[in-house]
Design an enzyme around this catalytic site. Structure first.
Site, short mmCIF file in Angstrom:
data_model
loop_
_atom_site.label_atom_id
_atom_site.label_comp_id
_atom_site.label_asym_id
_atom_site.label_seq_id
_atom_site.Cartn_x
_atom_site.Cartn_y
_atom_site.Cartn_z
N ILE A 24 156.06 199.47 107.90
CA ILE A 24 156.56 200.81 107.51
C ILE A 24 155.64 201.47 106.47
CG2 ILE A 24 158.08 200.08 105.61
CD1 ILE A 24 160.22 201.98 106.82
N ASN A 37 166.94 196.26 96.04
CA ASN A 37 168.10 195.60 95.43
C ASN A 37 168.60 196.49 94.29
OD1 ASN A 37 166.69 194.87 92.92
ND2 ASN A 37 165.55 193.48 94.25
N GLY A 45 159.98 190.86 100.83
CA GLY A 45 160.20 191.60 102.08
C GLY A 45 159.57 192.98 102.07
N VAL A 46 160.29 193.93 102.65
CA VAL A 46 159.74 195.28 102.76
C VAL A 46 159.61 195.93 101.38
CG1 VAL A 46 161.95 196.46 103.22
CG2 VAL A 46 159.85 197.36 104.19
N ASP A 47 160.47 195.58 100.46
CA ASP A 47 160.41 196.09 99.08
C ASP A 47 159.06 195.71 98.44
OD1 ASP A 47 161.23 197.13 96.66
OD2 ASP A 47 162.83 195.68 96.30
N SER A 130 168.93 195.22 105.14
CA SER A 130 169.81 194.04 104.97
C SER A 130 169.59 192.91 105.97
CB SER A 130 171.31 194.42 105.01
OG SER A 130 171.71 195.04 103.80
N THR A 131 168.67 193.08 106.95
CA THR A 131 168.56 192.05 107.99
C THR A 131 167.56 190.96 107.65
OG1 THR A 131 166.88 193.23 109.28
CG2 THR A 131 169.20 193.72 109.77
N VAL A 133 166.26 189.11 103.81
CA VAL A 133 166.81 188.26 102.75
C VAL A 133 168.34 188.38 102.67
CG1 VAL A 133 166.82 187.94 100.23
CG2 VAL A 133 164.68 188.46 101.40
N TYR A 134 168.88 189.55 102.93
CA TYR A 134 170.32 189.78 102.79
C TYR A 134 171.14 189.31 103.99
CZ TYR A 134 169.85 192.36 98.34
OH TYR A 134 169.62 192.72 97.03
N1 AR6 Z 1 157.72 197.05 107.40
C1 AR6 Z 1 158.89 197.15 108.10
N2 AR6 Z 1 159.87 196.22 108.04
C2 AR6 Z 1 159.65 195.14 107.26
C3 AR6 Z 1 158.48 194.96 106.50
C4 AR6 Z 1 157.48 195.97 106.59
N3 AR6 Z 1 156.34 195.89 105.91
N4 AR6 Z 1 158.57 193.77 105.83
C5 AR6 Z 1 159.78 193.22 106.16
N5 AR6 Z 1 160.42 194.05 107.03
P1 AR6 Z 1 164.16 192.49 103.67
P2 AR6 Z 1 166.96 193.01 102.91
C6 AR6 Z 1 161.74 193.88 107.66
O1 AR6 Z 1 164.30 191.05 103.40
O2 AR6 Z 1 167.44 192.05 103.91
C7 AR6 Z 1 164.01 192.16 98.74
O3 AR6 Z 1 163.59 191.12 97.94
C8 AR6 Z 1 162.32 192.50 107.73
O4 AR6 Z 1 161.76 191.78 108.82
O5 AR6 Z 1 162.91 193.20 103.24
O6 AR6 Z 1 167.63 194.36 102.80
C9 AR6 Z 1 164.74 193.25 97.97
O7 AR6 Z 1 164.21 193.41 96.68
C10 AR6 Z 1 163.79 192.82 107.95
O8 AR6 Z 1 164.02 193.12 109.33
O9 AR6 Z 1 165.39 193.36 103.01
C11 AR6 Z 1 166.14 192.75 97.95
O10 AR6 Z 1 166.34 191.82 96.90
C12 AR6 Z 1 163.98 194.10 107.14
O11 AR6 Z 1 162.66 194.60 106.88
C13 AR6 Z 1 166.30 192.07 99.26
O12 AR6 Z 1 164.99 191.67 99.66
C14 AR6 Z 1 164.74 193.92 105.85
O13 AR6 Z 1 164.36 192.69 105.25
C15 AR6 Z 1 166.83 193.00 100.32
O14 AR6 Z 1 167.06 192.29 101.50
#
Ligand code: AR6
Length: 186
Positions: A24, A37, A45-47, A130-131, A133-134
């Site tokens: 993204i 978060n 993750g994406v954050d 949310s899909t 770490v959450y």
């Molecule tokens: N581009 C698009 N999607 C992505 C990318 C990217 N570069 N990287 C990961 N994803 P997550 P959550 C997808 O864990 O579950 C963080 O530490 C990933 O495959 O990023 O909402 C925050 O600070 C998944 O499908 O977010 C919070 O503490 C989706 O993005 C916590 O994680 C969401 O995965 C939030 O957890």
């Protein structure tokens, strides 16, 4: 990961919905949504990817925001990203489904679209909030994400004209496509 590629595109009324596969942070849209978060101070993750790509100025601005409640969203600049803005939305942590997780996830999409509308943004990209770490079940999350976006587009004329579901795996892209097909779209 390489430049995101389009998997599926469809018109819903005046808007275009795109399902894309990839990172993204590479998207050229007016705003990307961060799956943040409640501290808004970064994470994995994406954050983590968004903060790395945007540079340290993003964290500096986030420090001024005082965090964000689950289901809510806050906007910042995009700094070194192509996107001019980042909309930080805080998804629910999955804990079995009886803690309002569905409604809180829908609220993330609704509130992010409302913020984008308020700022006059014409295009907006979401990750699958949310899909990761959450641990929200991905098929259930894809139905909520697509259903909420489709109903917001129908409900408000000021919604962005292009909304992207930026999926990070083929499986996630398929779940979003299937959900749209199940709504009689696509
Ligand atoms: N581009 C698009 N999607 C992505 C990318 C990217 N570069 N990287 C990961 N994803 P997550 P959550 C997808 O864990 O579950 C963080 O530490 C990933 O495959 O990023 O909402 C925050 O600070 C998944 O499908 O977010 C919070 O503490 C989706 O993005 C916590 O994680 C969401 O995965 C939030 O957890």
């Amino acid at each position: 990961m390489n430049e995101p590629r389009r998997i599926h595109a469809l018109e819903v009324g005046p808007a275009v919905l795109d399902i894309m596969l990839g990172d993204i942070t590479r998207l050229d849209v007016h705003a990307i949504v961060n799956a943040a978060n409640r501290s808004l101070l970064g994470g994995g993750g994406v954050d983590g990817a968004i903060h790395r790509a945007a540079g340290p100025e993003l964290l500096a601005e986030c420090r001024t925001l005082g965090g964000c409640a689950t289901g809510e969203a806050k906007i910042t600049a995009g700094y070194r990203l192509k996107a001019r803005h980042v909309i930080h939305a805080v998804g629910p942590i999955w804990s079995g489904g009886d803690r309002n997780e569905d409604q809180l996830l829908a609220a993330c999409y609704r509130n992010a679209i409302a913020l984008a509308a308020r700022h006059g943004l014409a295009s907006l990209a979401f990750p699958a909030i949310s899909t990761g770490v959450y641990a929200f079940p991905p098929a259930r999350a894809a139905r909520i994400a697509t259903g909420t976006v489709v109903s917001e587009i129908a409900a408000r004329a000021d919604a962005p004209g292009r909304i992207v579901f930026c999926c990070f795996s083929e499986e996630s892209a398929r779940l979003h496509s299937d959900a749209l097909i199940d709504f009689g779209l696509g």
